[in-house]
Design a protein around this motif. Sequence first.
Motif, PDB file in Angstrom:
ATOM      1  N   LEU A   5       0.781  -1.083  -0.160  1.00  0.00           N
ATOM      2  CA  LEU A   5       0.109  -0.120   0.143  1.00  0.00           C
ATOM      3  C   LEU A   5       0.873   1.282   0.070  1.00  0.00           C
ATOM      4  CD1 LEU A   5      -3.056   0.559   2.366  1.00  0.00           C
ATOM      5  CD2 LEU A   5      -1.349   2.312   2.002  1.00  0.00           C
ATOM      6  N   ALA A   6       0.446   2.453  -0.869  1.00  0.00           N
ATOM      7  CA  ALA A   6       1.321   3.493  -0.976  1.00  0.00           C
ATOM      8  C   ALA A   6       0.400   4.431  -1.485  1.00  0.00           C
ATOM      9  CB  ALA A   6       2.529   3.323  -2.119  1.00  0.00           C
ATOM     10  N   ALA A   7       0.925   5.831  -0.748  1.00  0.00           N
ATOM     11  CA  ALA A   7       0.019   6.942  -1.001  1.00  0.00           C
ATOM     12  C   ALA A   7       0.999   8.213  -1.115  1.00  0.00           C
ATOM     13  CB  ALA A   7      -0.940   7.009  -0.034  1.00  0.00           C
ATOM     14  N   LEU A  43      -5.242  13.186  -2.214  1.00  0.00           N
ATOM     15  CA  LEU A  43      -4.566  12.082  -2.059  1.00  0.00           C
ATOM     16  C   LEU A  43      -4.722  11.039  -3.127  1.00  0.00           C
ATOM     17  CD1 LEU A  43      -3.151  10.438   0.478  1.00  0.00           C
ATOM     18  CD2 LEU A  43      -5.414   9.842   1.067  1.00  0.00           C
ATOM     19  N   LYS A  44      -3.530  10.438  -3.538  1.00  0.00           N
ATOM     20  CA  LYS A  44      -3.506   9.270  -4.153  1.00  0.00           C
ATOM     21  C   LYS A  44      -3.339   8.084  -3.759  1.00  0.00           C
ATOM     22  CE  LYS A  44      -3.199  12.587  -8.394  1.00  0.00           C
ATOM     23  NZ  LYS A  44      -2.341  12.489  -9.612  1.00  0.00           N
ATOM     24  N   VAL A  45      -3.863   7.011  -3.692  1.00  0.00           N
ATOM     25  CA  VAL A  45      -3.595   5.856  -3.126  1.00  0.00           C
ATOM     26  C   VAL A  45      -3.738   4.466  -4.066  1.00  0.00           C
ATOM     27  CG1 VAL A  45      -4.487   4.135  -1.156  1.00  0.00           C
ATOM     28  CG2 VAL A  45      -4.713   6.782  -0.893  1.00  0.00           C
ATOM     29  N   ARG A  53      -4.735  -4.377   6.702  1.00  0.00           N
ATOM     30  CA  ARG A  53      -3.663  -5.007   6.328  1.00  0.00           C
ATOM     31  C   ARG A  53      -2.234  -4.438   6.310  1.00  0.00           C
ATOM     32  NH1 ARG A  53      -2.749  -9.913   1.711  1.00  0.00           N
ATOM     33  NH2 ARG A  53      -1.020 -10.762   2.623  1.00  0.00           N
ATOM     34  N   TYR A  54      -2.285  -3.475   5.577  1.00  0.00           N
ATOM     35  CA  TYR A  54      -0.996  -2.687   5.053  1.00  0.00           C
ATOM     36  C   TYR A  54      -1.400  -1.046   5.639  1.00  0.00           C
ATOM     37  CZ  TYR A  54       0.412  -6.752   2.390  1.00  0.00           C
ATOM     38  OH  TYR A  54       0.679  -8.026   2.424  1.00  0.00           O
ATOM     39  N   ALA A  55      -0.439  -0.388   5.688  1.00  0.00           N
ATOM     40  CA  ALA A  55      -0.589   0.902   6.149  1.00  0.00           C
ATOM     41  C   ALA A  55       0.606   1.566   5.458  1.00  0.00           C
ATOM     42  CB  ALA A  55      -0.995   1.244   7.627  1.00  0.00           C
ATOM     43  N   THR A  56       0.545   3.085   5.562  1.00  0.00           N
ATOM     44  CA  THR A  56       1.429   4.084   4.852  1.00  0.00           C
ATOM     45  C   THR A  56       1.204   5.394   5.484  1.00  0.00           C
ATOM     46  OG1 THR A  56       2.867   4.516   2.988  1.00  0.00           O
ATOM     47  CG2 THR A  56       0.479   4.538   2.821  1.00  0.00           C
ATOM     48  N   TYR A  57       2.252   6.168   5.414  1.00  0.00           N
ATOM     49  CA  TYR A  57       2.118   7.573   5.755  1.00  0.00           C
ATOM     50  C   TYR A  57       2.227   8.587   4.352  1.00  0.00           C
ATOM     51  CZ  TYR A  57       3.070   6.387  10.572  1.00  0.00           C
ATOM     52  OH  TYR A  57       3.210   5.996  11.739  1.00  0.00           O
TER      53      TYR A  57
END
Length: 752
Positions: A313-315, A330-332, A414-418
């Motif tokens: 996961l990325a943003a 925001l683009k994810v 499940r996944y995370a990002t900043y």
Amino acid sequence: MNSWGLRRSVAVGTALLLVGSALTVAAGPAAAVVANVAISGTTASNGTTTLSYRATVTRAGTLRYILVSIPPGSGGRITSVNGAVRTVSPGVLQWRPSRTLTVAVGAKFSVPFYGVRLPGGGPWTLSFRAVGTTGAALSAGTGTLIRPADVRIIATNPVPGQRTTLSYAGTVGRPGVLAAVRMKLPTGVRGTLTSVNGTLTVSSGYATWRPRSRISVRGGVRLAIPIYGAVLSKYGGIMRLGMTATATSGVQLMAGTGSLALIAPPAPMPTILAGSFPARPAGCPTAWPTTAAENAKPGTGAWVIPATMNGPLAAYLTKVSATCGTTVDLKVTSGRPVSVVAYRVGYYQGLGGREVWRRDGVPTVVQPPPTIGGTANGHPLRMASAAHWSKTLTIPVDRNWAPGTYLIKVSDGRYATYAPLTVRDDTGRKHSLLIQQATTTWQAYNWYGGRSFYSSATTGSGRLTFDRPYAEGQGSGQFLPLEQGLVVWAESMGLDVTYWTDNDLDVFGGQLAARAGTIFLPGHDEYYSLRMRASISQAIKRGVNVASFGANATYRRITFTDSTRRSWDVDRYTAGGTSTLWRYLGDAYASQPLLGAEYSCGVYAGNLRTGSGWLFRGIPAGTVVPGFLAGEVDHVWPGLYKHPGLGIVAAGTAKCRSTGRATPMHATAYIAPSGARVFNGSTFAYGCFLVRRCPSNLGMPAQSVASRRVVTTMVANVTNWVGRGTIAVRSDTSAPELQVAVPNHRLATDDG
């Protein structure tokens, strides 16, 4: 030193120590040892000469005195060390030791005589005789003294990159008919070089002057040769340049070297206009709560992303910074519904963040891979970009978003990002302190999409864009690895602090003096545009204090591609990695003329030992801080401009990763003519020590409570010194303790 207590020349001290240790030297057959008398001279800046007599002991015994002859007609107030000197007859000196000296065969005598004023002429054959207490000669012989060349070199305009006249002067040591004078030129000199009263030829960095007519010279004559039309290299330094003169017979009449200091003053910078502050949008306050009031609000540890949630996961956000009344997209990439939560970074009862805004169940898509490409002026840019990703969400930045640094946490369970965001205070209020985020440097080291500036010499990017997620720091760039600690500390202290980014320095740099009295640069703030550098230079001239809590600052030169500042170029084509440096423009553009010290190298972590100056007030001198010299370090280069009054307030040694050699680290401080105070910290470690979470790959040991207390006290001392009393730092300098477990992060380095 031994019991002699030597206080003069190291070379002299070493030689005399041999005499002192002669008791332990085994005596050999006297016939196998000769005196080998050698006599040399060194001319001081006041015109006097130090004569050094050296000889080998040929007979064991206890020394009574040494007799030496000096050139007839010599004068001056002659002194020595470790004994008394007197004139026993014209041209003869006696040196009598102040302590009993028993010497063995093969030991070395070395006696200096200071303050001798030599007569004209030369060379001279001079005698040396060491007499024992029995009256026997312990060593005796003669040696030849060649008059020191005493080479002096001056430049009428000793500024790198400019035209100058070079003048070489030296003293002839032997008589003869002059054939040629050969002079080493400063490195990189160009231009059409000429002289007078002779012909001048230039080859392989040397200029050779030959007289037009016969010139007979005697010992003691000064030869002076001017060289006109020299254009100095843009790189200078303190250079040792040789000068030799030869006779028509081939005999060398003179040989020596002299120093020439070619130091570039700070480069002139363009004026950056202040412009006006943005108009206040409806619904936005005219003033924001104090830092203390903001941090009294309930905090949360929910902003933390555990390492188990690292993944695909990325943003990223379409703005690096924002202000009240604006929006940011925001683009994810995920393909699963996500929660999007904005956390303001601070102290907040030790929890480190406060939830400001959230949106749950936001649908997302799996975005296409980043593109890599682009050309400019025929060069491949190899820019990794996700600008073609579709928008996921628009986030409003309203009155609930107090100015500060923010982490937008995106999680699909499940996944995370900043995705990092800085919110500026554009009300026009002047704060005591402004902390800058090094966003351009984050981007240079960002390898998301398979390319960064540092991918390799042949595949690294020549253009970097903010239109992609950060691969480092769980999506925060270098904020969490290096910068969060300084933010948490400032907020825990309740300082009157505001924030912006490198991009904002380029946009609003002319307003710096109106926005803050002091600016803090973070741990690694390397990539600077012309407007950024000019803004810092201008701010210092207008009285703004600067503290760089890092190293390698303002080192590489970039150019934003347009007014959006969403991408920037770096010239890696003119001369490879060298052409990317500000210093490639010349020594005047080095970091040291701006901040006080210059980049050395990336290092293996080294220890800091505290001293007794103001930086270490409240810390016992000699306290060791393990691993504090980390990441990269700076030091004061002798060949670069030093600000008047520049002081080295901390020093240490670390080992370069690239060479394995030791390199110095110098933290520096100076006061500019405007009264602005400038501190250069010269290591990456300040911020990460404050929160006990330094990058795992820098080789630093775990930060102990004692080490953190030392660094926290140092940061407080810097703040008090640089702020000149305008920043209210509490006397309690205990390190802020985060109550949440935050993963450690690796830091991308310039050597891969």
